[in-house]
Design an enzyme around this catalytic site. Structure first.
Site, PDB file in Angstrom:
ATOM      1  N   ASN A   1      -1.024  17.866   6.055  1.00 30.74           N
ATOM      2  CA  ASN A   1      -0.473  18.013   7.169  1.00 30.74           C
ATOM      3  C   ASN A   1       0.600  18.711   7.541  1.00 30.74           C
ATOM      4  O   ASN A   1       0.728  19.610   6.544  1.00 30.74           O
ATOM      5  CB  ASN A   1      -0.008  16.431   7.429  1.00 30.74           C
ATOM      6  CG  ASN A   1       1.357  16.070   6.953  1.00 30.74           C
ATOM      7  OD1 ASN A   1       1.877  16.796   6.323  1.00 30.74           O
ATOM      8  ND2 ASN A   1       1.544  14.449   6.850  1.00 30.74           N
TER       9      ASN A   1
ATOM     10  N   ASP B   1      -5.593   9.550   6.235  1.00 27.04           N
ATOM     11  CA  ASP B   1      -6.746   9.036   5.133  1.00 27.04           C
ATOM     12  C   ASP B   1      -7.804   8.639   6.120  1.00 27.04           C
ATOM     13  O   ASP B   1      -8.923   9.077   5.571  1.00 27.04           O
ATOM     14  CB  ASP B   1      -5.987   7.541   5.064  1.00 27.04           C
ATOM     15  CG  ASP B   1      -4.679   7.730   4.119  1.00 27.04           C
ATOM     16  OD1 ASP B   1      -4.520   8.768   3.593  1.00 27.04           O
ATOM     17  OD2 ASP B   1      -4.007   6.702   4.134  1.00 27.04           O
TER      18      ASP B   1
ATOM     19  N   SER C   1      -6.850  -0.404  10.079  1.00 26.47           N
ATOM     20  CA  SER C   1      -7.058   0.220  11.246  1.00 26.47           C
ATOM     21  C   SER C   1      -8.153   1.117  11.191  1.00 26.47           C
ATOM     22  O   SER C   1      -8.690   1.697  12.213  1.00 26.47           O
ATOM     23  CB  SER C   1      -5.829   0.911  11.483  1.00 26.47           C
ATOM     24  OG  SER C   1      -5.670   2.088  10.882  1.00 26.47           O
TER      25      SER C   1
HETATM   26  O1  RIB Z   1      -1.040   7.339   4.374  1.00 28.21           O
HETATM   27  C1  RIB Z   1      -0.479   6.181   4.729  1.00 28.21           C
HETATM   28  C2  RIB Z   1      -0.261   5.287   3.287  1.00 28.21           C
HETATM   29  O2  RIB Z   1       0.563   6.130   2.524  1.00 28.21           O
HETATM   30  C3  RIB Z   1       0.195   3.963   3.592  1.00 28.21           C
HETATM   31  O3  RIB Z   1      -0.914   3.031   3.415  1.00 28.21           O
HETATM   32  C4  RIB Z   1       1.158   3.796   2.509  1.00 28.21           C
HETATM   33  O4  RIB Z   1       0.839   2.564   1.450  1.00 28.21           O
HETATM   34  C5  RIB Z   1       1.427   5.213   1.819  1.00 28.21           C
HETATM   35  O5  RIB Z   1       0.382   5.114   0.591  1.00 28.21           O
END
Ligand code: RIB
Length: 298
Positions: A183, A251, A290
């Site tokens: 990012n 993610d 989510s």
């Molecule tokens: O990218 C978000 C994630 O970063 C969260 O779920 C947290 O656990 C960290 O690993």
């Protein structure tokens, strides 16, 4: 055989949503919370599976209540748990996440627990070798990450490194990476260029390409994303959504981008899909919880 293998962590995300993110020494009254699957690797695996993809997830958890949450969450999301190593000695990790519900921005502390003890010997490399794509982040020990990237490259897999959270990487990493997906904050860590607009993103991505990375995608939050491989350049605006929690958006992006690549989509198609999936993931509280399903994309 699954097309995509992910190496990463599972942690239980304890997310608290309120009018602001508390500052040091402050107590605030929040109005919503979620306890659910988190850890970048786990979230990316869930993103792929909910979109109909088949994914191997290599991780390590403890033999405890949050470990049970891990197994239940993965099974509920149709992710095989045979590559989850269960440690009797270490605890399952936890993340404490404060979310400002008005902006969707967050502040996160991750205590990784069991994955900090993950070793090369514990990894079933056959699983990696039989895949097309290897996707990982920087939440498991770096020597294990580098080892798996190397094995994947020897078998001609496409390697995607989501360099989060950003940390110093030896030059060895760069030669094994096909797609590098920071990012804007992580890109600044690696290039020293502060990204305020599209031109900064372009300069930063070019610097990363000059460091030997083949394809760079910088995700820019509400400003969209920038891609280059040194020849082609693509800029895409962020999808228009009302974000209440941006945790896990990166993610959602990385998981769905990998899925697109595994299906043979063009780079532009993969970026457009990932941009949409990431946007949708910000419209509800939680990270793994989510991730959108395929039907929500239609
Ligand atoms: O990218 C978000 C994630 O970063 C969260 O779920 C947290 O656990 C960290 O690993």
């Amino acid at each position: 055989m699954n097309d995509i293998t992910i190496l990463g962590i599972f942690v239980a995300d304890l997310s608290f949503s309120g009018d602001k993110i508390p500052v040091s020494g402050e107590t605030i009254l929040g109005d919503n919370y979620n306890i659910g699957p988190g850890g970048k690797g786990c979230n990316q695996a869930i993103a792929i599976s909910r979109l109909g993809g088949k994914v191997n997830f290599i991780s390590k958890i403890g033999d405890d209540d949050y470990g049970k949450l891990a197994i239940n969450s993965l099974q509920k999301n149709k992710i095989d748990t045979k590559n989850i190593i269960i440690s009797k000695k270490h605890k399952t990790g936890v993340a404490g996440i404060h979310v400002d519900k008005n902006t969707g921005k967050n502040a996160i502390t991750v205590v990784r627990g069991a994955p900090t003890s993950l070793t090369k010997e514990e990894i079933d490399i056959k699983i990696i070798k039989q895949s097309k794509i290897f996707l990982t982040q920087l939440e498991v020990p770096l020597d294990v990450t580098l080892y798996c990237l190397k094995i994947a490259k020897e078998k001609n897999l496409i390697n995607i490194l989501n360099p989060a959270p950003a940390c110093e990487l030896s030059k060895d990493f760069f030669k094994f990476i096909d797609y590098f997906t920071p990012n804007e904050t992580e890109a600044e860590f690696y290039t020293g260029i502060k990204i305020k607009d599209k031109d900064d993103a372009k300069e930063s991505a070019k610097k990363l390409v000059n460091m030997g990375i083949k394809n760079v995608i910088i995700t820019l939050g509400e400003k969209g994303l920038f891609y280059t491989n040194g020849k082609e350049e693509i800029y895409i605006n962020a999808s228009k959504v009302s974000a209440i929690d941006t945790t896990g958006a990166g993610d959602a992006f990385n998981g769905s981008f990998s899925l697109g690549l595994s299906k043979g989509k063009s780079i532009r198609e993969c970026l457009e899909l990932a941009n949409r999936v990431a946007g949708l993931s910000t419209t509800r509280l939680g990270a793994g919880d989510s991730m959108p399903t395929l039907s929500e994309l239609h």
